[in-house]
Scaffold this motif. Sequence first.
Motif, PDB file in Angstrom:
ATOM      1  N   ARG A  93      -7.685  -1.206   7.408  1.00  0.00           N
ATOM      2  CA  ARG A  93      -7.071  -0.307   6.425  1.00  0.00           C
ATOM      3  C   ARG A  93      -5.579  -0.591   6.300  1.00  0.00           C
ATOM      4  O   ARG A  93      -4.752   0.307   6.188  1.00  0.00           O
ATOM      5  CB  ARG A  93      -7.310   1.157   6.819  1.00  0.00           C
ATOM      6  CG  ARG A  93      -8.750   1.578   6.882  1.00  0.00           C
ATOM      7  CD  ARG A  93      -9.409   1.542   5.516  1.00  0.00           C
ATOM      8  NE  ARG A  93      -8.949   2.607   4.651  1.00  0.00           N
ATOM      9  CZ  ARG A  93      -9.175   2.635   3.349  1.00  0.00           C
ATOM     10  NH1 ARG A  93      -9.810   1.633   2.761  1.00  0.00           N
ATOM     11  NH2 ARG A  93      -8.752   3.653   2.618  1.00  0.00           N
ATOM     12  N   PHE A 132      -2.464  -1.917   4.174  1.00  0.00           N
ATOM     13  CA  PHE A 132      -2.089  -2.052   2.768  1.00  0.00           C
ATOM     14  C   PHE A 132      -0.712  -2.710   2.701  1.00  0.00           C
ATOM     15  O   PHE A 132      -0.486  -3.704   3.376  1.00  0.00           O
ATOM     16  CB  PHE A 132      -2.123  -0.677   2.085  1.00  0.00           C
ATOM     17  CG  PHE A 132      -3.475  -0.016   2.197  1.00  0.00           C
ATOM     18  CD1 PHE A 132      -4.544  -0.452   1.433  1.00  0.00           C
ATOM     19  CD2 PHE A 132      -3.682   1.023   3.099  1.00  0.00           C
ATOM     20  CE1 PHE A 132      -5.798   0.140   1.537  1.00  0.00           C
ATOM     21  CE2 PHE A 132      -4.928   1.625   3.219  1.00  0.00           C
ATOM     22  CZ  PHE A 132      -5.988   1.173   2.438  1.00  0.00           C
ATOM     23  N   ARG A 175      -7.294   6.712   7.562  1.00  0.00           N
ATOM     24  CA  ARG A 175      -6.863   6.431   6.181  1.00  0.00           C
ATOM     25  C   ARG A 175      -8.073   6.437   5.245  1.00  0.00           C
ATOM     26  O   ARG A 175      -8.287   5.526   4.455  1.00  0.00           O
ATOM     27  CB  ARG A 175      -6.141   5.100   6.085  1.00  0.00           C
ATOM     28  CG  ARG A 175      -4.646   5.130   6.386  1.00  0.00           C
ATOM     29  CD  ARG A 175      -4.323   5.572   7.761  1.00  0.00           C
ATOM     30  NE  ARG A 175      -2.891   5.330   8.067  1.00  0.00           N
ATOM     31  CZ  ARG A 175      -2.367   5.482   9.259  1.00  0.00           C
ATOM     32  NH1 ARG A 175      -3.132   5.862  10.275  1.00  0.00           N
ATOM     33  NH2 ARG A 175      -1.087   5.261   9.464  1.00  0.00           N
ATOM     34  N   PHE A 209      -0.367   6.958  -4.981  1.00  0.00           N
ATOM     35  CA  PHE A 209      -0.472   5.619  -4.408  1.00  0.00           C
ATOM     36  C   PHE A 209       0.844   4.836  -4.466  1.00  0.00           C
ATOM     37  O   PHE A 209       0.855   3.638  -4.162  1.00  0.00           O
ATOM     38  CB  PHE A 209      -1.595   4.841  -5.098  1.00  0.00           C
ATOM     39  CG  PHE A 209      -2.957   5.165  -4.558  1.00  0.00           C
ATOM     40  CD1 PHE A 209      -3.546   4.380  -3.579  1.00  0.00           C
ATOM     41  CD2 PHE A 209      -3.636   6.288  -4.992  1.00  0.00           C
ATOM     42  CE1 PHE A 209      -4.792   4.704  -3.061  1.00  0.00           C
ATOM     43  CE2 PHE A 209      -4.886   6.619  -4.492  1.00  0.00           C
ATOM     44  CZ  PHE A 209      -5.461   5.827  -3.516  1.00  0.00           C
ATOM     45  N   PHE A 244     -10.148   3.163  -3.526  1.00  0.00           N
ATOM     46  CA  PHE A 244     -10.192   3.634  -2.141  1.00  0.00           C
ATOM     47  C   PHE A 244     -10.188   2.472  -1.147  1.00  0.00           C
ATOM     48  O   PHE A 244      -9.662   2.589  -0.040  1.00  0.00           O
ATOM     49  CB  PHE A 244     -11.440   4.484  -1.911  1.00  0.00           C
ATOM     50  CG  PHE A 244     -11.390   5.842  -2.546  1.00  0.00           C
ATOM     51  CD1 PHE A 244     -10.208   6.336  -3.082  1.00  0.00           C
ATOM     52  CD2 PHE A 244     -12.526   6.635  -2.604  1.00  0.00           C
ATOM     53  CE1 PHE A 244     -10.155   7.587  -3.667  1.00  0.00           C
ATOM     54  CE2 PHE A 244     -12.485   7.885  -3.185  1.00  0.00           C
ATOM     55  CZ  PHE A 244     -11.301   8.366  -3.717  1.00  0.00           C
ATOM     56  N   GLY A 272      -6.512   0.229  -2.253  1.00  0.00           N
ATOM     57  CA  GLY A 272      -5.268   1.000  -2.245  1.00  0.00           C
ATOM     58  C   GLY A 272      -4.262   0.556  -3.275  1.00  0.00           C
ATOM     59  O   GLY A 272      -3.056   0.778  -3.096  1.00  0.00           O
ATOM     60  N   GLU A 273      -4.707  -0.055  -4.379  1.00  0.00           N
ATOM     61  CA  GLU A 273      -3.782  -0.515  -5.411  1.00  0.00           C
ATOM     62  C   GLU A 273      -4.461  -0.555  -6.769  1.00  0.00           C
ATOM     63  O   GLU A 273      -5.692  -0.547  -6.869  1.00  0.00           O
ATOM     64  CB  GLU A 273      -3.238  -1.900  -5.066  1.00  0.00           C
ATOM     65  CG  GLU A 273      -4.274  -3.002  -5.053  1.00  0.00           C
ATOM     66  CD  GLU A 273      -3.666  -4.365  -4.764  1.00  0.00           C
ATOM     67  OE1 GLU A 273      -2.672  -4.718  -5.422  1.00  0.00           O
ATOM     68  OE2 GLU A 273      -4.190  -5.058  -3.882  1.00  0.00           O
ATOM     69  N   LYS A 285       0.875  -0.286  -5.273  1.00  0.00           N
ATOM     70  CA  LYS A 285       0.118  -0.469  -4.037  1.00  0.00           C
ATOM     71  C   LYS A 285       0.685   0.446  -2.968  1.00  0.00           C
ATOM     72  O   LYS A 285       1.895   0.445  -2.718  1.00  0.00           O
ATOM     73  CB  LYS A 285       0.188  -1.924  -3.566  1.00  0.00           C
ATOM     74  CG  LYS A 285      -0.680  -2.224  -2.348  1.00  0.00           C
ATOM     75  CD  LYS A 285      -0.705  -3.701  -2.031  1.00  0.00           C
ATOM     76  CE  LYS A 285      -1.652  -4.027  -0.891  1.00  0.00           C
ATOM     77  NZ  LYS A 285      -1.733  -5.480  -0.613  1.00  0.00           N
ATOM     78  N   CYS A 286      -0.190   1.221  -2.340  1.00  0.00           N
ATOM     79  CA  CYS A 286       0.284   2.171  -1.347  1.00  0.00           C
ATOM     80  C   CYS A 286       0.678   1.456  -0.059  1.00  0.00           C
ATOM     81  O   CYS A 286       0.163   0.381   0.260  1.00  0.00           O
ATOM     82  CB  CYS A 286      -0.784   3.228  -1.063  1.00  0.00           C
ATOM     83  SG  CYS A 286      -2.239   2.618  -0.185  1.00  0.00           S
ATOM     84  N   PHE A 326      -1.925   5.160   3.035  1.00  0.00           N
ATOM     85  CA  PHE A 326      -2.984   5.705   2.192  1.00  0.00           C
ATOM     86  C   PHE A 326      -2.803   7.219   2.075  1.00  0.00           C
ATOM     87  O   PHE A 326      -2.576   7.902   3.075  1.00  0.00           O
ATOM     88  CB  PHE A 326      -4.345   5.388   2.802  1.00  0.00           C
ATOM     89  CG  PHE A 326      -5.503   5.610   1.874  1.00  0.00           C
ATOM     90  CD1 PHE A 326      -5.835   4.667   0.920  1.00  0.00           C
ATOM     91  CD2 PHE A 326      -6.253   6.772   1.961  1.00  0.00           C
ATOM     92  CE1 PHE A 326      -6.916   4.868   0.058  1.00  0.00           C
ATOM     93  CE2 PHE A 326      -7.326   6.979   1.115  1.00  0.00           C
ATOM     94  CZ  PHE A 326      -7.654   6.027   0.157  1.00  0.00           C
TER      95      PHE A 326
END
Length: 375
Positions: free
Chosen positions: A28, A30, A88, A185, A214, A217-218, A260-261, A264
């Motif tokens: 997870r 990002f 996340r 996000f 989900f 994340g982007e 993009k996060c 999350f």
Amino acid sequence: MSWKYFNGNCNQDQPQGLTKLPERPPWRQFLSRAEVNPAEDEQYWKKLRDLARKDDRSIQRGKSFRVLTDKNGQSEIVDAVNAAIHLRRPLLVTGDPGAGKTSLAYAIAHELQLGPVLTWPITARANLVDAQYRYDAIARLQDAQLDKTKTGDSTDPKTLEKKPEPKEEGDLGDYIQLGPVGTAFLPSLLPRILLIDEIDKSDLNLPNDLLNLFEEGEFEILELVRRKRRQVNTVDPDATVTVRTADKDMEAPIINGRVKCCEFPIIIMTSNGERDFPPAFYRRCLRVKMPNPTPESLLPVVRSHFNTVDQSGWTKTQENLTSLIDEFLDKGNKADRATDQLLNAIYLMTRDESPSEAEMKRLQNLLFKRLSEAD
């Protein structure tokens, strides 16, 4: 050190807030935290917390939320929220109407001091792209025509000498606004709270549309991506466009048309259990059911809502509170009623001009109607 960041202690006037997150699972990861400017992020959160402090209604919703615990003082709801923070992952909260599913998001935001709750109320027409961002092409076209009118006909050499046509293309960000999902996000060192309310009312395809967001994340803002590709030889490839966000009077820079996060967001999705979702959707979520209220759990909820009412009215009401809650719950057998209905009855009883006892009995028939009952 406790693994819990959220404890359900929502009645605090000055909660400590979340300052540091646990490490992310390897699957997870990002945006790197090194890519977020700490000074800018600190200013961003200062503005968000200032906004949250001005929203008395949301603060009250967060402070009045109460977590139902077992005999050992443990709560499945608290465990689920903390697991979602560590992993996340979004949290899908089911339960009867009025069980407190929506209020949970405000309780988390209040206790952890994570700014205003970003809310996406779902209808059958809800569209993920609209929740990510909106591009007002019509307003942009109207402004371009207005600019052209002010500068004259661009084909007439005489008017071109008077005043050159403005470069409206550089103001593209003025016509783009991030929605609640897009704002949630944005890259930051702390997570935003995103409430996706009543997702079971959505179109059949919406849960599937959420899967990639989900997982990755982007998402892209297509108008900014196209602009970058079209002008790659004439502009900085990392040019920043500033757009409006879902937060009042706040803007955010977008680089290369992509959002993009870094962390999350804490996503609370509520469902009344009116439909099932695809297994792929369930796989990406943590799921928990909001427990049905009991007399023991309703007492602190009621007290948290009425701790500032006229004390004489409240004292008189407390004498009949247990029997009133029993009637509301049908002697412990809750029959599809929402907690709001109980609060409405108590509010009327605590006024200076409250109904008489006989009138209140009649009003209870009106206020305590089952949600499944027809008129």
